[in-house]
Enzyme design. Structure first.
Site, PDB file in Angstrom:
ATOM      1  N   ASP A 147     -14.901 -26.445  12.141  1.00  0.00           N
ATOM      2  CA  ASP A 147     -15.295 -26.966  10.829  1.00  0.00           C
ATOM      3  C   ASP A 147     -16.254 -26.014  10.101  1.00  0.00           C
ATOM      4  O   ASP A 147     -16.980 -26.424   9.195  1.00  0.00           O
ATOM      5  CB  ASP A 147     -15.928 -28.357  10.976  1.00  0.00           C
ATOM      6  CG  ASP A 147     -17.098 -28.335  11.940  1.00  0.00           C
ATOM      7  OD1 ASP A 147     -17.311 -27.298  12.597  1.00  0.00           O
ATOM      8  OD2 ASP A 147     -17.799 -29.366  12.046  1.00  0.00           O
TER       9      ASP A 147
ATOM     10  N   HIS B 250      -7.526   2.051   8.113  1.00  0.00           N
ATOM     11  CA  HIS B 250      -8.415   0.901   7.918  1.00  0.00           C
ATOM     12  C   HIS B 250      -9.037   0.486   9.248  1.00  0.00           C
ATOM     13  O   HIS B 250      -9.042  -0.694   9.618  1.00  0.00           O
ATOM     14  CB  HIS B 250      -7.661  -0.258   7.254  1.00  0.00           C
ATOM     15  CG  HIS B 250      -7.393  -0.011   5.791  1.00  0.00           C
ATOM     16  ND1 HIS B 250      -6.582  -0.810   5.027  1.00  0.00           N
ATOM     17  CD2 HIS B 250      -7.840   0.950   4.950  1.00  0.00           C
ATOM     18  CE1 HIS B 250      -6.531  -0.350   3.790  1.00  0.00           C
ATOM     19  NE2 HIS B 250      -7.290   0.729   3.722  1.00  0.00           N
TER      20      HIS B 250
ATOM     21  N   ASP C 174     -16.333   4.731   5.325  1.00  0.00           N
ATOM     22  CA  ASP C 174     -15.738   4.198   4.093  1.00  0.00           C
ATOM     23  C   ASP C 174     -16.374   2.828   3.882  1.00  0.00           C
ATOM     24  O   ASP C 174     -16.019   1.873   4.575  1.00  0.00           O
ATOM     25  CB  ASP C 174     -14.218   4.109   4.263  1.00  0.00           C
ATOM     26  CG  ASP C 174     -13.511   3.627   2.997  1.00  0.00           C
ATOM     27  OD1 ASP C 174     -14.178   3.102   2.089  1.00  0.00           O
ATOM     28  OD2 ASP C 174     -12.268   3.770   2.944  1.00  0.00           O
TER      29      ASP C 174
ATOM     30  N   ASP D 261     -16.656   1.662  -3.738  1.00  0.00           N
ATOM     31  CA  ASP D 261     -15.746   2.063  -2.655  1.00  0.00           C
ATOM     32  C   ASP D 261     -15.936   3.563  -2.433  1.00  0.00           C
ATOM     33  O   ASP D 261     -15.429   4.368  -3.211  1.00  0.00           O
ATOM     34  CB  ASP D 261     -14.304   1.718  -3.090  1.00  0.00           C
ATOM     35  CG  ASP D 261     -13.277   1.984  -2.003  1.00  0.00           C
ATOM     36  OD1 ASP D 261     -13.658   2.339  -0.869  1.00  0.00           O
ATOM     37  OD2 ASP D 261     -12.070   1.843  -2.307  1.00  0.00           O
TER      38      ASP D 261
ATOM     39  N   HIS E  21      -1.299   8.153   2.361  1.00  0.00           N
ATOM     40  CA  HIS E  21      -1.652   7.152   1.350  1.00  0.00           C
ATOM     41  C   HIS E  21      -1.754   7.804  -0.029  1.00  0.00           C
ATOM     42  O   HIS E  21      -1.730   9.026  -0.149  1.00  0.00           O
ATOM     43  CB  HIS E  21      -2.964   6.436   1.715  1.00  0.00           C
ATOM     44  CG  HIS E  21      -4.174   7.317   1.856  1.00  0.00           C
ATOM     45  ND1 HIS E  21      -4.895   7.767   0.787  1.00  0.00           N
ATOM     46  CD2 HIS E  21      -4.792   7.819   2.959  1.00  0.00           C
ATOM     47  CE1 HIS E  21      -5.916   8.493   1.211  1.00  0.00           C
ATOM     48  NE2 HIS E  21      -5.878   8.564   2.537  1.00  0.00           N
TER      49      HIS E  21
ATOM     50  N   HIS F 245      -6.891   4.027  -6.471  1.00  0.00           N
ATOM     51  CA  HIS F 245      -6.476   2.712  -6.980  1.00  0.00           C
ATOM     52  C   HIS F 245      -7.485   2.251  -8.018  1.00  0.00           C
ATOM     53  O   HIS F 245      -8.611   2.742  -8.076  1.00  0.00           O
ATOM     54  CB  HIS F 245      -6.414   1.717  -5.815  1.00  0.00           C
ATOM     55  CG  HIS F 245      -7.644   1.728  -4.937  1.00  0.00           C
ATOM     56  ND1 HIS F 245      -8.774   1.016  -5.229  1.00  0.00           N
ATOM     57  CD2 HIS F 245      -7.929   2.408  -3.784  1.00  0.00           C
ATOM     58  CE1 HIS F 245      -9.692   1.228  -4.300  1.00  0.00           C
ATOM     59  NE2 HIS F 245      -9.223   2.081  -3.409  1.00  0.00           N
TER      60      HIS F 245
ATOM     61  N   HIS G 251      -9.198  -3.236  -4.389  1.00  0.00           N
ATOM     62  CA  HIS G 251      -7.901  -2.749  -4.881  1.00  0.00           C
ATOM     63  C   HIS G 251      -7.624  -3.622  -6.107  1.00  0.00           C
ATOM     64  O   HIS G 251      -7.020  -4.683  -6.008  1.00  0.00           O
ATOM     65  CB  HIS G 251      -6.813  -2.878  -3.828  1.00  0.00           C
ATOM     66  CG  HIS G 251      -7.069  -1.979  -2.638  1.00  0.00           C
ATOM     67  ND1 HIS G 251      -6.374  -2.067  -1.471  1.00  0.00           N
ATOM     68  CD2 HIS G 251      -7.944  -0.955  -2.461  1.00  0.00           C
ATOM     69  CE1 HIS G 251      -6.812  -1.142  -0.617  1.00  0.00           C
ATOM     70  NE2 HIS G 251      -7.769  -0.469  -1.206  1.00  0.00           N
TER      71      HIS G 251
ATOM     72  N   GLU H 220      -9.518   9.546  -3.725  1.00  0.00           N
ATOM     73  CA  GLU H 220      -9.782   9.559  -2.293  1.00  0.00           C
ATOM     74  C   GLU H 220      -8.713  10.261  -1.461  1.00  0.00           C
ATOM     75  O   GLU H 220      -8.079   9.647  -0.609  1.00  0.00           O
ATOM     76  CB  GLU H 220      -9.972   8.134  -1.796  1.00  0.00           C
ATOM     77  CG  GLU H 220      -8.862   7.147  -2.199  1.00  0.00           C
ATOM     78  CD  GLU H 220      -9.093   5.751  -1.602  1.00  0.00           C
ATOM     79  OE1 GLU H 220      -9.298   5.668  -0.387  1.00  0.00           O
ATOM     80  OE2 GLU H 220      -9.057   4.764  -2.358  1.00  0.00           O
TER      81      GLU H 220
ATOM     82  N   TYR I  97      -5.244  13.605   7.923  1.00  0.00           N
ATOM     83  CA  TYR I  97      -5.373  12.906   9.197  1.00  0.00           C
ATOM     84  C   TYR I  97      -4.438  13.579  10.192  1.00  0.00           C
ATOM     85  O   TYR I  97      -3.216  13.497  10.055  1.00  0.00           O
ATOM     86  CB  TYR I  97      -5.015  11.425   9.024  1.00  0.00           C
ATOM     87  CG  TYR I  97      -5.708  10.810   7.814  1.00  0.00           C
ATOM     88  CD1 TYR I  97      -6.985  10.249   7.917  1.00  0.00           C
ATOM     89  CD2 TYR I  97      -5.099  10.845   6.547  1.00  0.00           C
ATOM     90  CE1 TYR I  97      -7.627   9.728   6.793  1.00  0.00           C
ATOM     91  CE2 TYR I  97      -5.733  10.321   5.430  1.00  0.00           C
ATOM     92  CZ  TYR I  97      -6.994   9.760   5.550  1.00  0.00           C
ATOM     93  OH  TYR I  97      -7.627   9.249   4.440  1.00  0.00           O
TER      94      TYR I  97
ATOM     95  N   ARG J 140     -11.597  11.932   4.908  1.00  0.00           N
ATOM     96  CA  ARG J 140     -11.323  11.394   3.567  1.00  0.00           C
ATOM     97  C   ARG J 140     -12.603  11.525   2.745  1.00  0.00           C
ATOM     98  O   ARG J 140     -13.702  11.390   3.309  1.00  0.00           O
ATOM     99  CB  ARG J 140     -10.869   9.924   3.655  1.00  0.00           C
ATOM    100  CG  ARG J 140     -10.645   9.237   2.316  1.00  0.00           C
ATOM    101  CD  ARG J 140      -9.830   7.930   2.421  1.00  0.00           C
ATOM    102  NE  ARG J 140     -10.499   6.853   3.118  1.00  0.00           N
ATOM    103  CZ  ARG J 140     -10.226   6.455   4.350  1.00  0.00           C
ATOM    104  NH1 ARG J 140      -9.257   7.074   5.054  1.00  0.00           N
ATOM    105  NH2 ARG J 140     -10.870   5.457   4.908  1.00  0.00           N
TER     106      ARG J 140
ATOM    107  N   GLU K 213     -14.082  10.041  -0.913  1.00  0.00           N
ATOM    108  CA  GLU K 213     -13.726   9.054  -1.939  1.00  0.00           C
ATOM    109  C   GLU K 213     -14.878   8.811  -2.906  1.00  0.00           C
ATOM    110  O   GLU K 213     -15.994   8.504  -2.493  1.00  0.00           O
ATOM    111  CB  GLU K 213     -13.347   7.716  -1.263  1.00  0.00           C
ATOM    112  CG  GLU K 213     -13.066   6.587  -2.239  1.00  0.00           C
ATOM    113  CD  GLU K 213     -12.562   5.320  -1.561  1.00  0.00           C
ATOM    114  OE1 GLU K 213     -12.917   5.072  -0.393  1.00  0.00           O
ATOM    115  OE2 GLU K 213     -11.803   4.576  -2.215  1.00  0.00           O
TER     116      GLU K 213
END
Ligand code: GLY
Ligand code: MN
Ligand code: MN
Length: 431
Positions: free
Chosen positions: A37, A240, A257, A268, A347, A351, A358, A382, A386, A410, A412
Site C-alpha cells: 500500500d 541506460h 549521466d 540532462d 543511439h 532529443h 525525452h 550527446e 561504446y 558519452r 552530453e
C-alpha cells in the site's frame, strides 16, 4: 508556483484557439504502487501540468471553446479532512476555481454527470488514449453515447483525435519563465557533476558517486530528473546502466549521466573522465573524437537547421575518426550508408528536453522532412562511442584489439536555440 497563473492561462488560450469546435480532455497522472500500500512519490502528467500547473492526482481538465459559459473546467478531488490527515492538503473544488483559473470546477466523483454538457456540442474529441486504461474506458463510453446521438441531433463529436498533436508543438518552444527554470536546473546539475568528479577516485563505489550527485540536487530542492547513470569502465557500454553497484578501478573511465529537475523541468548532462585523473592513450583518442563530434554537432543546432543535421554531422565525424584509428575499414561514405558505425554508436545524437527528459515534440513532419529548429527549442547534444568488452554483447561489432575494449564515452550538453545561434546551458561542467 514557479510559472505564473497568467502563463498557464495563456497556454490554455493558445490551445483553445486551435481546438475549433472540438473538446479536449487531459487527465492527471495516476498514483503508482511501489509495494503493497506504499506509493511512489507523485509525478504529475506533463501535458496536464503544462496546461494547469495543478499538482494532484485524480483530476481532469476539460477545454471546451464552444461552451457558452465554461471554456476551462477542472474536475478535482473534493476536500476530505480524513484523507488530508494522511496524505496532505487537497486543493478542493472552490480553490480549483480561484487559484487555478477554472471557469467551473466539480468533484471528480461527478464526472459522469457533468462531462456530457462539454462534449455534446463539440465536433471532435481530443484525448490521449493509453495512459490511464480505467479512465480511457469511461471517456470512450461518454464519447460513444454522444456519437449515437449524432444522427438524431445533427451535431456531435464524430472523431476522436490524439490531443498530443495540438499540444506538443506548444511545449516545443520554451517561454522565458520556462527557460529560467531550465537554466537554473542546468546550472545546479553542473555543480553536481563538478562535485561528483572531485569525489570520484579508485576504490569508491558507483553508488557513492551517485549519492554525491543526488545530495547536491536535494540540498537545492531539486530531484533527479531520471535514474542517475554512474558507470565505471565497461559498464558505460550499457547505455541506460542504473545498477551503480560496481567499484571504481584505477584505469577506468567513469561515465556520469545525471541531471536534476525543478518544478518538473529537467537537465540532462553526461561527462566521462578518468577515475585516476589520467587517460590511457586509447581512452584519450576516443574521448577527443567524441568531443570533436560533439563540438561540431553543437554548431548545427541553430534556427533554420533541420533536426537531423546535427546527428548526421556527429556520425560523419565519429565514422571518419574510427577509420583514422583503425577501428573501421573502408571509405567514409559507404561506411555511413551501410551504418557500419552503429556497433560503436547505436543511439541518436539528442532529443528535445523540457518537462519530460525525452520531451514531447515533433522530430519528423513528413516521411521525408525533419523538424526545423526555431528559437526557444531545447535539445541535448550527446554523441558517444561504446566499444563492447565482449563480442557477445554486440554481435556484429567488428573484432577490435583488446586495448580498445570496454571503453564507453558519452558527452552530453543541453543546447538552446536562440535568435542568433545557440546557448549551451550546461557549459559549467568542463569537457
Ligand atoms: N539520460 C538519458 C539520455 O541521455 O537520454
Ligand atoms: Mn543523459
Ligand atoms: Mn539525453
Amino acid at each position: 508556483m514557479a510559472i505564473a497563473a497568467a502563463e498557464y492561462q495563456q497556454r490554455r488560450q493558445t490551445l483553445l484557439a486551435k481546438l475549433g469546435q472540438g473538446t479536449a480532455i487531459f487527465a492527471s497522472a495516476p498514483l503508482a504502487t511501489m509495494h503493497n500500500d506504499v506509493e511512489y512519490r507523485f509525478r504529475q502528467d506533463s501535458d496536464f501540468y503544462y496546461l494547469t500547473g495543478f499538482n494532484e492526482t485524480n483530476a481532469i481538465a476539460v477545454l471546451a471553446p464552444h461552451h457558452e459559459e465554461h471554456q476551462f473546467i477542472l474536475f478535482v478531488q473534493p476536500k476530505d479532512p480524513e484523507q488530508e490527515t494522511w496524505t496532505g492538503i487537497l486543493t478542493g473544488v472552490e480553490a480549483a476555481k480561484e487559484r487555478y483559473g477554472a471557469d467551473e470546477a466539480y468533484p471528480i466523483t461527478e464526472l459522469d454527470e457533468h462531462l456530457p454538457q462539454y462534449l455534446k456540442k463539440s465536433d471532435r474529441l481530443y484525448y490521449s488514449l493509453g495512459r490511464n486504461e480505467r479512465l480511457d474506458g469511461r471517456i470512450l463510453r461518454h464519447w460513444q453515447r454522444c456519437v449515437r446521438k449524432i444522427a438524431k441531433n445533427g451535431y456531435g463529436p464524430r472523431a476522436l483525435e490524439d490531443a498530443r498533436f495540438l499540444l506538443h508543438p506548444l511545449r516545443q518552444v520554451k517561454s522565458a519563465a520556462e527557460l529560467m527554470l531550465l537554466r537554473q536546473v542546468a546550472e545546479l546539475s553542473a555543480v553536481a557533476h563538478n562535485r561528483a568528479q572531485k569525489l570520484a577516485k579508485p576504490g569508491l563505489y558507483e553508488y557513492q558517486v551517485q549519492a554525491e550527485l543526488e545530495h547536491t540536487f536535494a540540498m537545492h530542492g531539486a530531484e533527479p530528473a531520471y535514474p542517475s547513470i554512474v558507470a565505471a569502465g565497461a559498464n558505460a557500454c550499457v547505455l541506460h546502466y542504473i545498477d551503480n553497484r560496481s567499484q571504481l578501478q584505477d584505469g577506468d573511465l567513469l561515465l556520469i549521466d545525471a541531471g536534476g529537475a525543478y518544478n518538473y523541468y529537467n537537465a540532462d548532462i553526461t561527462r566521462t573522465f578518468p577515475v585516476n585523473g589520467k587517460f590511457t592513450k586509447q581512452q584519450q583518442a576516443l574521448y577527443e573524437l567524441v568531443l570533436a563530434a560533439q563540438l561540431k554537432a553543437i554548431e548545427e543546432v541553430k534556427a533554420g537547421k533541420a533536426y537531423n543535421e546535427y546527428h548526421d554531422i556527429a556520425v560523419c565525424v565519429l565514422t571518419q575518426g574510427l577509420i583514422d584509428l583503425g577501428l573501421l575499414q573502408g571509405d567514409l561514405e559507404t561506411l555511413i550508408e551501410e551504418e557500419k558505425y552503429k556497433p560503436f554508436y547505436m543511439h541518436r545524437t539528442g532529443h528535445w528536453l523540457g518537462l519530460d527528459v525525452h520531451d514531447s515534440g515533433t522530430y519528423k513532419v513528413s516521411e521525408e522532412d525533419w523538424s526545423v529548429f526555431e528559437p526557444g527549442n531545447l535539445v541535448t547534444v550527446e554523441p558517444g562511442l561504446y566499444i563492447s568488452p565482449t563480442i557477445e554483447t554486440a554481435e556484429d561489432q567488428p573484432d577490435v584489439s583488446e586495448e580498445w575494449r570496454g571503453i564507453g564515452i558519452r558527452i552530453e550538453d543541453d543546447v538552446l536555440v536562440t535568435e542568433t545561434g545557440n546557448e549551451v546551458l550546461t557549459a559549467g561542467v568542463p569537457k
